[in-house]
Write a protein that holds these residues in place. Structure first.
Motif, PDB file in Angstrom:
ATOM      1  N   ASP A   1       0.660  -1.172  -0.031  1.00 55.11           N
ATOM      2  CA  ASP A   1       0.022  -0.156   0.031  1.00 55.11           C
ATOM      3  C   ASP A   1       0.626   1.367   0.087  1.00 55.11           C
ATOM      4  O   ASP A   1       0.450   2.230  -0.591  1.00 55.11           O
ATOM      5  CB  ASP A   1      -0.846  -0.015   1.202  1.00 55.11           C
ATOM      6  N   THR A   2       2.026   1.568   0.525  1.00 53.00           N
ATOM      7  CA  THR A   2       2.850   2.442   0.498  1.00 53.00           C
ATOM      8  C   THR A   2       3.371   2.830  -0.705  1.00 53.00           C
ATOM      9  O   THR A   2       3.198   4.218  -1.143  1.00 53.00           O
ATOM     10  CB  THR A   2       4.036   2.223   1.610  1.00 53.00           C
ATOM     11  N   SER A   3       3.798   2.114  -1.453  1.00 53.77           N
ATOM     12  CA  SER A   3       4.174   2.205  -3.046  1.00 53.77           C
ATOM     13  C   SER A   3       3.001   2.650  -3.693  1.00 53.77           C
ATOM     14  O   SER A   3       3.266   3.531  -4.595  1.00 53.77           O
ATOM     15  CB  SER A   3       5.002   1.118  -3.483  1.00 53.77           C
ATOM     16  N   TYR A   4       1.885   1.931  -3.594  1.00 55.76           N
ATOM     17  CA  TYR A   4       0.674   2.411  -4.386  1.00 55.76           C
ATOM     18  C   TYR A   4       0.223   3.865  -3.871  1.00 55.76           C
ATOM     19  O   TYR A   4       0.025   4.721  -4.958  1.00 55.76           O
ATOM     20  CB  TYR A   4      -0.313   1.626  -4.017  1.00 55.76           C
ATOM     21  N   ALA A   5       0.390   4.185  -2.656  1.00 60.53           N
ATOM     22  CA  ALA A   5      -0.003   5.652  -2.404  1.00 60.53           C
ATOM     23  C   ALA A   5       0.943   6.571  -2.782  1.00 60.53           C
ATOM     24  O   ALA A   5       0.587   7.583  -3.026  1.00 60.53           O
ATOM     25  CB  ALA A   5      -0.293   5.391  -0.681  1.00 60.53           C
ATOM     26  N   THR A   6       2.012   6.073  -2.750  1.00 63.02           N
ATOM     27  CA  THR A   6       3.191   7.064  -3.203  1.00 63.02           C
ATOM     28  C   THR A   6       3.172   7.393  -4.763  1.00 63.02           C
ATOM     29  O   THR A   6       3.537   8.628  -5.020  1.00 63.02           O
ATOM     30  CB  THR A   6       4.655   6.483  -2.871  1.00 63.02           C
ATOM     31  N   GLY A   7       2.946   6.558  -5.288  1.00 62.52           N
ATOM     32  CA  GLY A   7       2.633   6.644  -6.925  1.00 62.52           C
ATOM     33  C   GLY A   7       1.777   7.588  -7.292  1.00 62.52           C
ATOM     34  O   GLY A   7       1.489   8.561  -7.966  1.00 62.52           O
ATOM     35  N   TRP A   8       0.613   7.413  -6.411  1.00 61.72           N
ATOM     36  CA  TRP A   8      -0.817   8.416  -6.582  1.00 61.72           C
ATOM     37  C   TRP A   8      -0.257   9.799  -6.136  1.00 61.72           C
ATOM     38  O   TRP A   8      -0.780  10.529  -7.022  1.00 61.72           O
ATOM     39  CB  TRP A   8      -2.035   7.913  -5.958  1.00 61.72           C
ATOM     40  N   THR A   9       0.457   9.850  -5.175  1.00 63.19           N
ATOM     41  CA  THR A   9       0.540  11.177  -4.674  1.00 63.19           C
ATOM     42  C   THR A   9       1.411  11.834  -5.361  1.00 63.19           C
ATOM     43  O   THR A   9       1.277  13.215  -5.781  1.00 63.19           O
ATOM     44  CB  THR A   9       1.382  10.855  -3.136  1.00 63.19           C
ATOM     45  N   ILE A  10       2.391  11.234  -6.268  1.00 61.95           N
ATOM     46  CA  ILE A  10       3.282  11.799  -7.105  1.00 61.95           C
ATOM     47  C   ILE A  10       2.509  12.337  -8.466  1.00 61.95           C
ATOM     48  O   ILE A  10       3.005  13.319  -8.943  1.00 61.95           O
ATOM     49  CB  ILE A  10       4.699  10.771  -7.356  1.00 61.95           C
ATOM     50  N   SER A  11       1.774  11.250  -9.023  1.00 60.75           N
ATOM     51  CA  SER A  11       1.005  11.486 -10.073  1.00 60.75           C
ATOM     52  C   SER A  11      -0.032  12.740  -9.707  1.00 60.75           C
ATOM     53  O   SER A  11      -0.124  13.781 -10.673  1.00 60.75           O
ATOM     54  CB  SER A  11       0.025  10.452 -10.421  1.00 60.75           C
TER      55      SER A  11
END
Length: 46
Positions: free
Chosen positions: A20-30
């Protein structure tokens, strides 16, 4: 009718090893990149 927990093949659609951390990080950067683009266009008046 009682509902059963669906912990079978359907849960594996996200893929093995996705956390979930990498998933949330990706959406945050996007999201930040999108907002940055909108603000840049607005400020520069392009």
């Amino acid at each position: 009718m009682q509902w059963r927990s669906a912990t079978t093949d359907a849960d594996e659609m996200r893929g093995a090893g996705d956390d979930d951390t990498s998933y949330a990080t990706g959406w945050t950067i996007s999201g930040l990149a999108t907002l940055g683009t909108i603000v840049a266009i607005w400020v520069l008046g392009i």
